[in-house]
Design a protein around this motif. Structure first.
Motif, PDB file in Angstrom:
ATOM      1  N   UNK A 331       4.351  -2.945  -9.196  1.00 31.52           N
ATOM      2  CA  UNK A 331       5.799  -3.533  -8.265  1.00 31.52           C
ATOM      3  C   UNK A 331       7.086  -2.857  -8.357  1.00 31.52           C
ATOM      4  N   UNK A 332       7.895  -2.530  -9.073  1.00 31.28           N
ATOM      5  CA  UNK A 332       8.888  -2.272  -9.130  1.00 31.28           C
ATOM      6  C   UNK A 332       8.939  -0.865  -9.015  1.00 31.28           C
ATOM      7  N   UNK A 372      25.160  17.294 -12.316  1.00 32.46           N
ATOM      8  CA  UNK A 372      26.617  16.320 -12.605  1.00 32.46           C
ATOM      9  C   UNK A 372      25.868  14.770 -12.042  1.00 32.46           C
ATOM     10  N   UNK A 373      24.482  14.811 -12.598  1.00 28.98           N
ATOM     11  CA  UNK A 373      24.148  13.763 -12.089  1.00 28.98           C
ATOM     12  C   UNK A 373      24.244  12.530 -12.679  1.00 28.98           C
ATOM     13  N   UNK A 374      23.965  11.342 -12.718  1.00 27.14           N
ATOM     14  CA  UNK A 374      24.909  10.202 -12.708  1.00 27.14           C
ATOM     15  C   UNK A 374      23.973   9.272 -12.772  1.00 27.14           C
ATOM     16  N   UNK A 375      22.413   8.764 -13.575  1.00 27.23           N
ATOM     17  CA  UNK A 375      21.949   8.108 -13.249  1.00 27.23           C
ATOM     18  C   UNK A 375      22.102   6.267 -13.733  1.00 27.23           C
ATOM     19  N   UNK A 376      21.041   5.435 -12.829  1.00 33.60           N
ATOM     20  CA  UNK A 376      21.400   4.561 -13.201  1.00 33.60           C
ATOM     21  C   UNK A 376      20.279   3.832 -14.486  1.00 33.60           C
ATOM     22  N   UNK A 377      21.636   3.334 -15.160  1.00 35.41           N
ATOM     23  CA  UNK A 377      21.333   2.653 -17.028  1.00 35.41           C
ATOM     24  C   UNK A 377      20.100   1.514 -16.533  1.00 35.41           C
ATOM     25  N   UNK A 378      20.276   0.598 -15.421  1.00 39.11           N
ATOM     26  CA  UNK A 378      19.917  -0.790 -15.461  1.00 39.11           C
ATOM     27  C   UNK A 378      19.842  -1.548 -13.831  1.00 39.11           C
ATOM     28  N   UNK A 379      18.694  -2.008 -13.236  1.00 36.84           N
ATOM     29  CA  UNK A 379      19.256  -2.338 -12.421  1.00 36.84           C
ATOM     30  C   UNK A 379      20.354  -2.758 -11.778  1.00 36.84           C
ATOM     31  N   UNK A 380      21.178  -3.885 -12.700  1.00 35.59           N
ATOM     32  CA  UNK A 380      22.112  -4.307 -12.780  1.00 35.59           C
ATOM     33  C   UNK A 380      24.129  -3.438 -12.328  1.00 35.59           C
ATOM     34  N   UNK A 381      23.676  -1.985 -12.644  1.00 38.95           N
ATOM     35  CA  UNK A 381      24.514  -0.619 -11.872  1.00 38.95           C
ATOM     36  C   UNK A 381      25.166  -1.292 -10.561  1.00 38.95           C
ATOM     37  N   UNK A 382      23.431  -1.551  -9.566  1.00 37.33           N
ATOM     38  CA  UNK A 382      24.199  -0.904  -8.595  1.00 37.33           C
ATOM     39  C   UNK A 382      24.755  -1.747  -7.323  1.00 37.33           C
ATOM     40  N   UNK A 383      25.696  -2.990  -8.512  1.00 34.64           N
ATOM     41  CA  UNK A 383      27.050  -3.472  -8.349  1.00 34.64           C
ATOM     42  C   UNK A 383      27.913  -2.488  -7.805  1.00 34.64           C
ATOM     43  N   UNK A 384      28.175  -1.599  -8.444  1.00 32.51           N
ATOM     44  CA  UNK A 384      28.961  -0.115  -7.748  1.00 32.51           C
ATOM     45  C   UNK A 384      29.223   0.184  -6.915  1.00 32.51           C
ATOM     46  N   UNK A 385      27.812   0.435  -5.880  1.00 28.41           N
ATOM     47  CA  UNK A 385      27.328   0.805  -4.585  1.00 28.41           C
ATOM     48  C   UNK A 385      28.290   0.256  -3.668  1.00 28.41           C
ATOM     49  N   UNK A 386      28.947   1.391  -3.283  1.00 25.71           N
ATOM     50  CA  UNK A 386      29.882   0.659  -2.000  1.00 25.71           C
ATOM     51  C   UNK A 386      29.427  -0.680  -0.977  1.00 25.71           C
ATOM     52  N   UNK A 387      29.949  -1.354  -1.242  1.00 25.68           N
ATOM     53  CA  UNK A 387      29.166  -2.278   0.325  1.00 25.68           C
ATOM     54  C   UNK A 387      27.889  -3.449  -0.416  1.00 25.68           C
ATOM     55  N   UNK A 398      13.116  -7.770  -8.829  1.00 24.81           N
ATOM     56  CA  UNK A 398      12.489  -8.344  -9.019  1.00 24.81           C
ATOM     57  C   UNK A 398      11.286  -6.921  -9.093  1.00 24.81           C
ATOM     58  N   UNK A 399      11.884  -6.115  -7.972  1.00 24.48           N
ATOM     59  CA  UNK A 399      11.648  -4.938  -6.899  1.00 24.48           C
ATOM     60  C   UNK A 399      12.459  -3.507  -7.413  1.00 24.48           C
ATOM     61  N   UNK A 400      13.159  -3.229  -8.451  1.00 20.09           N
ATOM     62  CA  UNK A 400      13.718  -2.351  -8.849  1.00 20.09           C
ATOM     63  C   UNK A 400      14.222  -1.962 -10.388  1.00 20.09           C
TER      64      UNK A 400
END
Length: 442
Positions: A331-332, A372-387, A398-400
């Motif tokens: 699902x995720x 130079x990729x900087x992958x996400x280590x956890x879904x919580x790092x999405x907070x760093x996305x602008x906006x 639940x979905x990521x």
């Protein structure tokens, strides 16, 4: 004389032997004198045959060549009777021997060519039988090689994620790929007289259509640009196809609708086993399913356009349902490998936020799968996305995810001039548990 002429007509050989003599006025029979059976005054009655210098055969009676020797009688002037042979030759067709020889040569040539072709086919079939076993083992070796790569990736403590920059995805790899077992990973592997190349695709980069709720599917159709009326038809028809009951939704369809089509069939009333089943669902056209270029693809059933608006048939969508969904995976979705279109299916994620997620993980060059990729280590790092709104981040857990569990492996094998592709489905539970769910040759 009549006997001679009949023989001459029926047999050319006798025509040469029996000359045609003129009929004598005294006797009434040619060459018969004095009523003798064989003619002439001689008892033997034989005529002397002479050949003239010109090659004409003549017959002269003995009475001319010798005196009669009778006394008291004056010698009558010698009577010379020359008879020309009548040779009747039957006309023979010319060139028949040459025609027969040419026909024999043609027949022999055809037989030789057929034999050569048969031998060529038999030789190729024999080589194919020998190569089939080699191709089989080359393909299986490629699958085992992919299993080993996926298992080793989980042994990297500094990379608690799966991303497009890692070795399994064809990227340059992280720390484990430079200082660990994955440093020697080869894209093309040579074994004996053959070789294989491999490609691994994680299936969590798309949404499983069997887990997708109505809101996700509606978001996919809206982002594609499908007409609103057609969206309602597609949504209800998908729900009717995969739910176990036979009660249609308002704009949907069950078996009673499909059985009245030119090529009738029944609704599945169960989960999708293959994504191409969507082409059987009411309202889904090849354009909606495939996206750009869908109108040029074959229409397997010729019935998927039933009940949709004319606007959708003339529209060009940015992508299709095949780019967003599959029938496997969890699902995720993996936010490190998902596309912009798939990320928009997450609750609260619009196109701008989806593009911001991809840009943040791609690094400075804005290209996925580079150093130079900087992958996400956890879904919580999405907070760093602008906006990004913090409340959305808590809902996305639940979905990521940042890990993938289901993978498709494509192994292209080559031996001599033969090439084949083996496709395998793998499920990774841990470093020591990478299962092969199925394999098939394309």
């Amino acid at each position: 004389m009549a006997l001679h002429e009949s023989i001459a007509q029926s047999d050319p050989l006798h025509a040469w032997i029996w000359p045609a003599e003129p009929e004598s006025p005294q006797t009434g029979r040619g060459g018969h004198a004095g009523g003798d059976d064989f003619g002439g005054s001689n008892s033997d009655g034989l005529a002397e045959r002479r050949r003239s210098p010109g090659g004409t055969a003549h017959f002269q009676s003995e009475s001319q060549s010798q005196p009669t020797g009778r006394a008291g009688q004056s010698e009558s002037p010698p009577r010379t009777e020359s008879f020309r042979m009548r040779i009747v030759l039957q006309a023979r067709p010319r060139g028949i021997a040459l025609v027969i020889v040419m026909m024999v040569i043609v027949v022999l040539g055809v037989l030789a060519a057929d034999f050569a072709l048969s031998m060529k086919v038999e030789t190729k079939l024999a080589k194919n039988v020998d190569s089939e076993s080699d191709l089989e083992w080359l393909g299986r070796s490629g699958v085992e090689y992919a299993r080993w790569i996926l298992a080793q990736q989980l042994n990297c403590p500094n990379e608690p994620y799966d991303s497009l920059s890692q070795a399994w995805a064809g990227g340059p790899g992280g720390p484990c790929s430079t200082n660990g077992p994955l440093a020697d990973v080869e894209r093309e592997v040579h074994l004996g007289n053959g070789s294989f190349t491999w490609k691994i695709i994680d299936l969590e980069r798309k949404v499983n259509i069997n887990f997708a709720n109505r809101q996700m599917i509606q978001q996919a159709l809206d982002s594609m640009g499908v007409d609103r009326f057609d969206v309602d038809t597609v949504l209800d028809s998908i729900e009717d196809w995969r739910d176990p009951d036979s009660h249609p939704h308002v704009n949907g369809a069950e078996s009673d609708y499909y059985l009245n089509l030119p090529r009738p069939y029944v609704a599945k009333d169960g989960p999708f086993d293959d994504l191409s089943e969507l082409l059987l669902v009411r309202g889904i056209t090849p354009e909606i399913f495939w996206g750009p270029g869908g109108a040029n693809r074959s229409r397997p059933t010729g019935r998927s356009a039933a009940g949709i608006g004319a606007g959708s048939l003339d529209s060009t969508f940015a992508y299709g349902l095949a780019d967003l969904f599959n029938t496997l995976g969890r699902l995720q979705i993996n936010i490190n490998t998902a596309s912009v279109g798939v990320l928009q299916l997450l609750p609260g994620i619009d196109r701008n936020l989806a593009e911001g997620i991809v840009k943040l993980r791609a690094g400075l060059d804005d290209v996925d799968g580079t150093d130079d990729d900087t992958p996400f280590h956890s879904p919580g790092e999405l907070i760093n996305v602008p906006g990004m709104i913090p409340t959305f981040v808590s809902q996305l857990s639940r979905y990521a995810a940042v890990r993938s569990f289901t993978f498709e492996v494509q192994v292209d094998v080559t031996k001599d001039q033969y090439q084949r592709r083996l496709v395998a489905l793998l499920f990774r539970n841990g470093p020591r548990d990478v299962q092969v769910l199925n394999m098939h040759w394309e």
